[in-house]
Design a protein around this motif. Structure first.
Motif, short mmCIF file in Angstrom:
data_model
loop_
_atom_site.label_atom_id
_atom_site.label_comp_id
_atom_site.label_asym_id
_atom_site.label_seq_id
_atom_site.Cartn_x
_atom_site.Cartn_y
_atom_site.Cartn_z
N GLU A 20 0.84 -1.19 0.00
CA GLU A 20 0.00 0.00 0.00
C GLU A 20 0.88 1.24 0.00
OE1 GLU A 20 -2.89 0.07 3.07
OE2 GLU A 20 -3.43 -2.01 2.75
N ARG A 77 -2.13 9.40 -11.93
CA ARG A 77 -3.43 8.77 -12.14
C ARG A 77 -3.33 7.26 -11.97
NH1 ARG A 77 -3.56 12.63 -16.28
NH2 ARG A 77 -2.97 11.06 -17.81
N CYS A 80 -3.09 6.46 -8.25
CA CYS A 80 -4.41 6.65 -7.63
C CYS A 80 -5.35 5.50 -7.98
CB CYS A 80 -5.02 7.98 -8.05
SG CYS A 80 -4.18 9.41 -7.35
N ALA A 81 -5.35 5.09 -9.25
CA ALA A 81 -6.21 3.99 -9.68
C ALA A 81 -5.82 2.69 -8.99
CB ALA A 81 -6.14 3.84 -11.20
N GLU A 83 -4.41 2.35 -6.10
CA GLU A 83 -4.81 2.45 -4.70
C GLU A 83 -6.32 2.23 -4.55
OE1 GLU A 83 -4.18 2.56 -0.73
OE2 GLU A 83 -2.71 2.44 -2.33
N GLU A 84 -7.11 2.74 -5.48
CA GLU A 84 -8.56 2.52 -5.44
C GLU A 84 -8.90 1.05 -5.59
OE1 GLU A 84 -10.60 4.96 -8.28
OE2 GLU A 84 -9.71 6.79 -7.49
N VAL A 85 -8.20 0.36 -6.48
CA VAL A 85 -8.43 -1.08 -6.67
C VAL A 85 -8.06 -1.83 -5.40
CG1 VAL A 85 -7.64 -3.13 -7.93
CG2 VAL A 85 -8.20 -1.03 -9.17
N ARG A 86 -6.94 -1.49 -4.78
CA ARG A 86 -6.52 -2.16 -3.54
C ARG A 86 -7.58 -1.98 -2.45
NH1 ARG A 86 -1.78 0.23 -4.83
NH2 ARG A 86 -0.34 -1.17 -5.84
N ARG A 87 -8.10 -0.77 -2.34
CA ARG A 87 -9.11 -0.50 -1.32
C ARG A 87 -10.39 -1.28 -1.60
NH1 ARG A 87 -8.25 6.01 -0.54
NH2 ARG A 87 -6.24 5.82 0.52
N ALA A 88 -10.79 -1.35 -2.87
CA ALA A 88 -12.00 -2.08 -3.24
C ALA A 88 -11.84 -3.57 -2.95
CB ALA A 88 -12.31 -1.87 -4.71
N ARG A 90 -9.79 -4.91 -0.74
CA ARG A 90 -9.76 -5.07 0.73
C ARG A 90 -11.15 -4.96 1.33
NH1 ARG A 90 -6.91 -0.61 3.73
NH2 ARG A 90 -6.07 -0.41 1.66
#
Length: 94
Positions: A20, A77, A80-81, A83-88, A90
């Protein structure tokens, strides 16, 4: 006995094992490369071509996150993308 290149191919690295990117003012080129899925030397070359300002301490190159956002928007970008996938992933994990 001579051995060949024993490095792990990038295709075997999974998104679940990707590190992360915690919020900090400075990141090493190695940390950013790991998150971006690139080799540190290739990322360093890319950042130099984009005229990113580095801070250096010994052998480590540090990059302010603001420099990436301003000078390499495509990489910004992408980070950021990712990181968004990792959060989704998780959030959807049991």
């Amino acid at each position: 006995m001579k051995r060949g290149n024993m490095k792990t191919p990038a295709t075997t690295r999974g998104a679940a094992t990707a590190p992360e990117l915690e919020v900090r003012a400075l990141y090493t080129v190695s940390e950013l490369a790991r998150v971006a899925g690139m080799r540190p030397y290739n990322l360093l070359r890319l950042l130099r071509r984009a005229n990113v300002v580095f801070l250096r301490s010994g052998r480590a190159f540090y990059v302010p996150l603001s420099e990436i956002r301003e000078r390499v928007p495509a990489l910004w970008r992408g980070l950021c993308a990712a990181e968004e996938v990792r959060r989704a992933v998780r959030a959807s994990a049991p």
